[in-house]
Motif scaffolding. Structure first.
Motif, PDB file in Angstrom:
ATOM      1  N   UNK A  28      -0.556  -1.931  -4.709  1.00 39.87           N
ATOM      2  CA  UNK A  28       0.547  -1.961  -4.549  1.00 39.87           C
ATOM      3  C   UNK A  28       1.090  -1.330  -3.164  1.00 39.87           C
ATOM      4  N   UNK A  29       2.205  -1.748  -2.390  1.00 36.46           N
ATOM      5  CA  UNK A  29       2.635  -0.959  -1.184  1.00 36.46           C
ATOM      6  C   UNK A  29       3.643   0.125  -1.515  1.00 36.46           C
ATOM      7  N   UNK A  30       4.405   0.796  -0.571  1.00 40.06           N
ATOM      8  CA  UNK A  30       5.279   1.662  -0.884  1.00 40.06           C
ATOM      9  C   UNK A  30       6.473   0.919  -1.337  1.00 40.06           C
ATOM     10  N   UNK A  31       7.200   1.427  -2.019  1.00 39.61           N
ATOM     11  CA  UNK A  31       8.577   0.984  -2.534  1.00 39.61           C
ATOM     12  C   UNK A  31       9.672   1.645  -1.820  1.00 39.61           C
ATOM     13  N   UNK A  32      10.705   0.540  -1.594  1.00 36.74           N
ATOM     14  CA  UNK A  32      12.052   0.980  -1.056  1.00 36.74           C
ATOM     15  C   UNK A  32      13.156   0.602  -1.644  1.00 36.74           C
ATOM     16  N   UNK A  33      14.178   1.447  -1.746  1.00 37.61           N
ATOM     17  CA  UNK A  33      15.370   1.194  -2.601  1.00 37.61           C
ATOM     18  C   UNK A  33      16.545   1.146  -1.576  1.00 37.61           C
ATOM     19  N   UNK A  34      17.369   0.398  -1.527  1.00 34.87           N
ATOM     20  CA  UNK A  34      18.518   0.187  -0.867  1.00 34.87           C
ATOM     21  C   UNK A  34      19.797  -0.143  -1.886  1.00 34.87           C
TER      22      UNK A  34
END
Length: 102
Positions: A93-99
């Motif tokens: 899994x990669x980093x998560x990003x919230x927008x």
């Protein structure tokens, strides 16, 4: 809207971008998958948004233009990628990003 994924596998890995609607879910790990999952499984989109090599290549999702992304009245969206090593049989899994979509 487009994504990029940089992973040690480079072009030998395949990155797939996933999305869940709302803020990140409670972080959890899955046996056999590297790193932490931050997506909310209850609101996980049923399709991959974009995919391609994990060497930083641009992975397009939506073409630019008025109305390309629908108005969402401040709804947060969580994006997280998974890198697949088909030869080695691993998933990371990669980093998560919230927008927030306005």
């Amino acid at each position: 809207m487009a994504f990029r994924c940089y992973h040690n596998l480079g072009a030998a890995g395949t990155a797939a971008v996933l999305m869940s609607v709302g803020p990140p879910g409670a972080p959890f790990t899955v046996a056999g998958i590297g790193n932490t999952v931050y997506l909310d499984l209850a609101t996980l989109a049923s399709t991959t948004l974009a995919s391609g090599p994990s060497d930083g290549t641009v992975l397009p999702f939506l073409a630019a233009g008025l109305g390309a992304v629908p108005s969402s009245a401040g709804l947060p969206i969580t994006f997280q990628g998974v890198v697949i090593d088909f030869l080695g049989g691993t998933l990371d899994m990669t980093n998560a990003v919230v927008t927030t979509l306005l």
